[in-house]
Design a protein around this motif. Structure first.
Motif, mmCIF file in Angstrom:
data_model
loop_
_atom_site.group_PDB
_atom_site.id
_atom_site.type_symbol
_atom_site.label_atom_id
_atom_site.label_comp_id
_atom_site.label_asym_id
_atom_site.label_seq_id
_atom_site.Cartn_x
_atom_site.Cartn_y
_atom_site.Cartn_z
ATOM 1 N N GLU A 172 -24.554 -38.301 53.360
ATOM 2 C CA GLU A 172 -23.940 -37.261 53.137
ATOM 3 C C GLU A 172 -22.723 -37.752 52.178
ATOM 4 O OE1 GLU A 172 -21.078 -34.229 55.359
ATOM 5 O OE2 GLU A 172 -22.459 -35.285 56.474
ATOM 6 N N CYS A 173 -22.159 -38.664 52.256
ATOM 7 C CA CYS A 173 -21.061 -39.078 51.305
ATOM 8 C C CYS A 173 -21.472 -39.300 49.922
ATOM 9 C CB CYS A 173 -20.275 -40.320 51.777
ATOM 10 S SG CYS A 173 -19.131 -41.161 50.696
ATOM 11 N N TYR A 174 -22.677 -39.957 49.913
ATOM 12 C CA TYR A 174 -23.345 -40.087 48.565
ATOM 13 C C TYR A 174 -23.733 -38.867 48.033
ATOM 14 C CZ TYR A 174 -27.115 -41.719 45.372
ATOM 15 O OH TYR A 174 -27.800 -41.745 44.077
ATOM 16 N N LYS A 178 -22.951 -37.104 44.276
ATOM 17 C CA LYS A 178 -23.927 -36.785 43.376
ATOM 18 C C LYS A 178 -23.716 -35.196 42.631
ATOM 19 C CE LYS A 178 -28.298 -38.103 42.958
ATOM 20 N NZ LYS A 178 -29.738 -38.204 43.012
ATOM 21 N N LYS A 179 -23.166 -34.494 43.832
ATOM 22 C CA LYS A 179 -22.721 -33.207 43.545
ATOM 23 C C LYS A 179 -21.712 -33.095 42.432
ATOM 24 C CE LYS A 179 -24.524 -31.273 47.996
ATOM 25 N NZ LYS A 179 -24.112 -31.012 49.205
ATOM 26 N N GLU A 180 -20.704 -34.120 42.673
ATOM 27 C CA GLU A 180 -19.844 -33.874 41.637
ATOM 28 C C GLU A 180 -19.999 -34.384 40.316
ATOM 29 O OE1 GLU A 180 -17.007 -36.817 43.713
ATOM 30 O OE2 GLU A 180 -16.465 -35.453 45.210
ATOM 31 N N GLN A 181 -21.254 -35.384 40.309
ATOM 32 C CA GLN A 181 -21.583 -35.431 38.984
ATOM 33 C C GLN A 181 -22.382 -34.571 38.364
ATOM 34 O OE1 GLN A 181 -20.426 -38.433 38.284
ATOM 35 N NE2 GLN A 181 -19.451 -38.308 40.228
ATOM 36 N N SER A 184 -27.590 -30.778 41.258
ATOM 37 C CA SER A 184 -27.697 -29.405 42.370
ATOM 38 C C SER A 184 -28.275 -29.969 43.521
ATOM 39 C CB SER A 184 -28.619 -28.342 41.793
ATOM 40 O OG SER A 184 -29.890 -28.836 41.582
ATOM 41 N N GLU A 185 -28.023 -29.422 44.686
ATOM 42 C CA GLU A 185 -28.598 -29.595 46.012
ATOM 43 C C GLU A 185 -30.321 -29.687 45.822
ATOM 44 O OE1 GLU A 185 -28.281 -30.538 49.891
ATOM 45 O OE2 GLU A 185 -26.698 -29.394 48.736
ATOM 46 N N TYR A 186 -30.716 -28.818 45.154
ATOM 47 C CA TYR A 186 -32.312 -28.977 44.921
ATOM 48 C C TYR A 186 -32.708 -30.262 44.038
ATOM 49 C CZ TYR A 186 -36.787 -27.343 42.703
ATOM 50 O OH TYR A 186 -38.274 -27.343 42.605
#
Length: 235
Positions: A172-174, A178-181, A184-186
């Motif tokens: 979850e942390c990772y 990735k979202k911060e980079q 998208s969730e997809y």
């Protein structure tokens, strides 16, 4: 070029093809936490353990970024060799080496079968995790056998925890990273599905045990962020 590989439906398992090679440098910097710091620490210890007229192998060298960074800081004569089984990656590696005028040999090779010469340093950045567990330790034994006495094996891996709750939270942390980079969730879910049964990570303890079983006298972590770690194993 920005990584948009997983922005569309994926119908195959992950592979290092031309589409991935075209965006691979961006993919690494946006997908691997503290990637530049991991690269810097790899370069530092590679150079520390490299002797005059020595040899460095980078297994799974991709676009040769690590070897190019080492080449820029070389103060001794040394042979730098990158091995990869993706011709798409190697084409970009050759282009980069030519552009920078770097004397680096890059070869299309199976790292499990390659006939290694004696070396000072082996590097493997996020490569062992793609080697089937049944033969992974055999490769590490082969690396240890080819290293000179007191030689170094520097490797980075995605790692897991055998504590179910903690492992879930690490993932979850990772994904938050990735979202911060900008992923998208997809895209995150698409890549996870594509890597299923292709990338098989070990825990930190399992990686260290594997290195010691393979003949290294010492192994420890140089850098770790959540479920990503850079190790050094000394012969």
């Amino acid at each position: 070029m920005n990584d948009k590989v997983f922005a569309k439906p994926i119908k195959k398992q992950f592979e290092f093809d031309e589409e991935v090679a075209a965006v691979f440098d961006d993919m690494l910097e946006r997908s691997v936490p503290f990637y530049k710091e991991s690269q810097k620490i790899t370069e530092f210890f590679a150079l520390k353990n490299l002797n005059e007229n020595g040899r460095v192998y980078d297994l799974g060298c991709s676009t040769a970024s690590t070897l190019l960074n080492i080449h820029r800081k070389l103060s001794t004569n040394a042979e730098l060799i990158g091995l990869d089984n993706s011709e798409a990656m190697l084409q970009r590696a050759r282009q980069k080496c030519e552009a920078y005028g770097a004397d680096i040999e890059v070869c299309n090779a199976d790292i499990l079968e390659y006939d290694y010469k004696e070396a000072d340093v082996f590097i493997s950045n996020y490569t062992l995790q793609f080697i089937r567990p049944l033969v992974r330790e055999e490769l590490v034994k082969k690396i240890a056998a080819a290293l000179q006495k007191e030689g170094a094996f520097i490797f980075s891996e995605k790692v897991i925890s055998h504590h179910p709750k903690l492992n879930k939270e690490l993932i979850e942390c990772y994904y938050d990273f990735k979202k911060e980079q900008g992923y998208s969730e997809y895209e995150i879910m698409q890549k996870r599905e594509a890597l299923e049964n292709v990338l098989v990570p070990y825990s930190e303890e399992e990686n260290i045990k594997m290195a010691l079983n393979a003949g290294f006298s010492h192994c420890e972590v140089l850098l770790r962020w959540a479920n990503f770690a850079t190790f050094i194993a000394l012969k």
